[in-house]
Design a protein around this motif. Structure first.
Motif, mmCIF file in Angstrom:
data_model
loop_
_atom_site.group_PDB
_atom_site.id
_atom_site.type_symbol
_atom_site.label_atom_id
_atom_site.label_comp_id
_atom_site.label_asym_id
_atom_site.label_seq_id
_atom_site.Cartn_x
_atom_site.Cartn_y
_atom_site.Cartn_z
ATOM 1 N N LEU A 25 0.825 -1.218 -0.091
ATOM 2 C CA LEU A 25 0.086 -0.073 -0.255
ATOM 3 C C LEU A 25 0.852 1.343 -0.016
ATOM 4 C CD1 LEU A 25 -2.905 -0.965 2.476
ATOM 5 C CD2 LEU A 25 -2.897 -1.254 0.229
ATOM 6 N N TRP A 26 2.244 1.181 0.808
ATOM 7 C CA TRP A 26 2.874 2.411 0.780
ATOM 8 C C TRP A 26 3.360 2.556 -0.564
ATOM 9 C CZ3 TRP A 26 8.287 2.598 0.465
ATOM 10 C CH2 TRP A 26 8.878 3.845 0.761
ATOM 11 N N MET A 27 3.863 1.589 -1.310
ATOM 12 C CA MET A 27 4.377 1.500 -2.667
ATOM 13 C C MET A 27 3.424 2.306 -3.569
ATOM 14 S SD MET A 27 5.866 -1.498 -5.037
ATOM 15 C CE MET A 27 3.877 -2.088 -5.204
ATOM 16 N N LEU A 28 2.154 1.927 -3.595
ATOM 17 C CA LEU A 28 1.274 2.362 -4.489
ATOM 18 C C LEU A 28 0.879 3.852 -3.999
ATOM 19 C CD1 LEU A 28 -1.637 -0.320 -4.340
ATOM 20 C CD2 LEU A 28 -0.280 0.105 -6.203
ATOM 21 N N SER A 29 0.857 4.164 -2.762
ATOM 22 C CA SER A 29 0.808 5.443 -2.316
ATOM 23 C C SER A 29 1.890 6.415 -2.754
ATOM 24 C CB SER A 29 0.543 5.702 -0.744
ATOM 25 O OG SER A 29 0.415 7.148 -0.460
ATOM 26 N N SER A 30 3.393 6.033 -2.603
ATOM 27 C CA SER A 30 4.348 6.603 -2.925
ATOM 28 C C SER A 30 4.480 6.848 -4.352
ATOM 29 C CB SER A 30 5.638 5.702 -2.320
ATOM 30 O OG SER A 30 5.643 5.608 -0.980
ATOM 31 N N SER A 31 3.929 5.937 -5.244
ATOM 32 C CA SER A 31 3.983 6.199 -6.747
ATOM 33 C C SER A 31 3.232 7.544 -6.969
ATOM 34 C CB SER A 31 3.571 5.051 -7.482
ATOM 35 O OG SER A 31 2.129 4.791 -7.313
ATOM 36 N N THR A 32 2.317 8.176 -6.138
ATOM 37 C CA THR A 32 1.305 9.319 -6.653
ATOM 38 C C THR A 32 1.993 10.391 -6.129
ATOM 39 O OG1 THR A 32 -0.125 8.749 -4.785
ATOM 40 C CG2 THR A 32 -0.606 7.763 -6.798
ATOM 41 N N ASN A 33 3.234 10.446 -5.305
ATOM 42 C CA ASN A 33 3.677 11.487 -4.623
ATOM 43 C C ASN A 33 5.167 11.884 -5.378
ATOM 44 O OD1 ASN A 33 1.820 11.924 -2.524
ATOM 45 N ND2 ASN A 33 2.475 10.198 -1.651
ATOM 46 N N LEU A 34 5.646 12.930 -4.967
ATOM 47 C CA LEU A 34 6.784 13.773 -5.457
ATOM 48 C C LEU A 34 7.892 12.867 -4.755
ATOM 49 C CD1 LEU A 34 6.201 17.349 -5.836
ATOM 50 C CD2 LEU A 34 6.295 15.620 -7.710
ATOM 51 N N ASP A 37 8.008 13.974 -0.797
ATOM 52 C CA ASP A 37 7.057 13.766 -0.037
ATOM 53 C C ASP A 37 7.376 12.057 0.311
ATOM 54 O OD1 ASP A 37 5.388 16.023 -0.316
ATOM 55 O OD2 ASP A 37 4.881 15.194 -2.258
ATOM 56 N N VAL A 38 7.850 11.330 -0.433
ATOM 57 C CA VAL A 38 8.234 10.095 -0.218
ATOM 58 C C VAL A 38 9.421 10.030 0.790
ATOM 59 C CG1 VAL A 38 9.242 7.850 -1.147
ATOM 60 C CG2 VAL A 38 7.602 9.215 -2.334
ATOM 61 N N THR A 39 10.615 10.978 0.659
ATOM 62 C CA THR A 39 11.530 10.989 1.744
ATOM 63 C C THR A 39 11.135 11.436 3.226
ATOM 64 O OG1 THR A 39 12.117 13.100 0.839
ATOM 65 C CG2 THR A 39 13.306 11.325 0.025
ATOM 66 N N LYS A 40 10.026 12.281 3.006
ATOM 67 C CA LYS A 40 9.346 12.803 4.417
ATOM 68 C C LYS A 40 8.601 11.676 4.879
ATOM 69 C CE LYS A 40 9.326 17.741 3.037
ATOM 70 N NZ LYS A 40 8.634 19.245 2.914
ATOM 71 N N PRO A 238 18.353 10.049 -6.692
ATOM 72 C CA PRO A 238 17.067 9.267 -7.062
ATOM 73 C C PRO A 238 15.906 9.865 -6.888
ATOM 74 C CG PRO A 238 18.315 8.364 -5.187
ATOM 75 C CD PRO A 238 18.857 9.640 -5.558
ATOM 76 N N ASP A 239 14.955 9.885 -7.697
ATOM 77 C CA ASP A 239 13.401 10.178 -7.938
ATOM 78 C C ASP A 239 12.973 9.172 -7.459
ATOM 79 O OD1 ASP A 239 11.063 11.330 -8.251
ATOM 80 O OD2 ASP A 239 11.406 12.203 -9.977
ATOM 81 N N TYR A 240 12.168 9.123 -6.002
ATOM 82 C CA TYR A 240 11.505 7.999 -5.467
ATOM 83 C C TYR A 240 10.076 7.899 -5.949
ATOM 84 C CZ TYR A 240 15.416 7.911 -2.245
ATOM 85 O OH TYR A 240 16.901 7.828 -1.692
ATOM 86 N N GLY A 241 9.587 8.868 -6.400
ATOM 87 C CA GLY A 241 8.298 8.705 -7.118
ATOM 88 C C GLY A 241 8.451 8.110 -8.483
ATOM 89 N N VAL A 242 9.346 8.176 -9.107
ATOM 90 C CA VAL A 242 9.407 7.469 -10.451
ATOM 91 C C VAL A 242 9.864 5.957 -9.983
ATOM 92 C CG1 VAL A 242 11.104 7.359 -12.451
ATOM 93 C CG2 VAL A 242 10.074 9.755 -11.679
ATOM 94 N N ILE A 243 10.822 5.739 -9.051
ATOM 95 C CA ILE A 243 11.279 4.482 -8.758
ATOM 96 C C ILE A 243 10.120 3.742 -8.167
ATOM 97 C CG2 ILE A 243 12.651 3.078 -7.112
ATOM 98 C CD1 ILE A 243 14.635 5.380 -7.278
#
Length: 274
Positions: A25-34, A37-40, A238-243
């Protein structure tokens, strides 16, 4: 008392289920964030899904990587099902004095770590490159061939074949079927749940294979999806949203295969024959 115990059981199962599914679920949510935001540690979905998808398509050729992974995984699965099932069938059905010795040696090979054979395997494919270039270094064939079968798969098929009704083979021989005819027309249809379980295991293992493709594939045009994701994460910033969106896309095929075949997978793992 009984209701309290049942409520506690359900609560515990819900908690364990949530803990298990939370990373997905966290992976799905992070794919929609910058990335920031993921690092925060933002847990709620954002509104940047299409931006991350656009950046992903600009940075890398994910379509080619997915295609390469699909070619490797499907080829490996089909060949492994044929070779491992033939071997497991032969070990169980036919009698030979040396059969158990060979099978024990095969099982002992499971104790050899891949790191021990990695360099000899690379040198072998390097030598093959000079003779047969299409199965040498930096080809998808070089990823498929070493993984088309394993001692575990042969063991898995042999153990499942112990439950196979041998009377069907005798009936087939009386009807004039050849030995290969018995295998393809009697054994394979009867053992479909075993094939389904083995196919899921092989496909997921091949799709997620990282170490050997990292060694043998040297050009971006041939890289598989695990290598592409690794390259995305190895940059200076690295761009975590893209990853995350790349990981979501790479997860979909294996999840689809599992959910489509999960009933057969459960039946095959418990060794049922239908």
């Amino acid at each position: 008392m009984m209701k309290t115990k049942r409520a506690f059981t359900y609560a515990f199962l819900i908690l364990v289920s949530f803990v298990s599914i939370f990373p997905f679920l966290w992976m799905l949510s992070s794919s929609t964030n910058l990335s920031v935001d993921v690092t925060k540690g933002k847990l709620l979905p954002g509104s940047h899904l299409m931006d991350n998808m656009h950046n992903l398509l600009e940075k890398v050729d994910i379509v080619t990587a997915l295609s390469n992974s699909a070619k490797v995984s499907i080829s490996t699965t089909l060949l492994a099902m044929l070779i491992a099932s033939l071997a497991g069938y032969g070990f169980e059905i036919y009698r030979s004095k040396a059969k158990d010795v060979v099978f024990n040696i095969l099982l002992m090979s499971m104790m050899i770590p891949f790191a021990a054979i990695m360099i000899p395997l690379y040198r072998m494919f390097g030598g093959i490159s000079n003779v047969i270039p299409w199965i040498g270094i930096d080809t998808l064939s070089s990823v498929v061939i070493p993984t088309v079968t394993t001692a575990f798969l042969i063991f898995f098929f042999r153990q499942s074949t112990k439950m196979f009704p041998k009377d069907l083979l005798e009936a087939g021989r009386m009807d004039g079927l050849s030995e290969l005819g018995l295998f393809f027309r009697v054994y394979m249809p009867t053992m479909k749940t075993t094939y389904a379980a083995a196919a899921i295991i092989t496909f997921m293992s091949s799709w997620n294979n990282y170490l050997w493709p990292l060694i043998v594939l040297q050009t971006p045009e041939n890289q598989t999806i695990p290598l592409l994701i690794s390259n995305l994460g190895s940059s200076y910033a690295p761009d975590y949203g893209v990853i995350m969106i790349a990981i979501v896309l790479s997860t979909l095929p294996t999840a689809l295969v599992f959910f489509l075949m999960q009933k057969h997978f459960v039946a095959g793992m418990v060794g049922s024959v239908k």
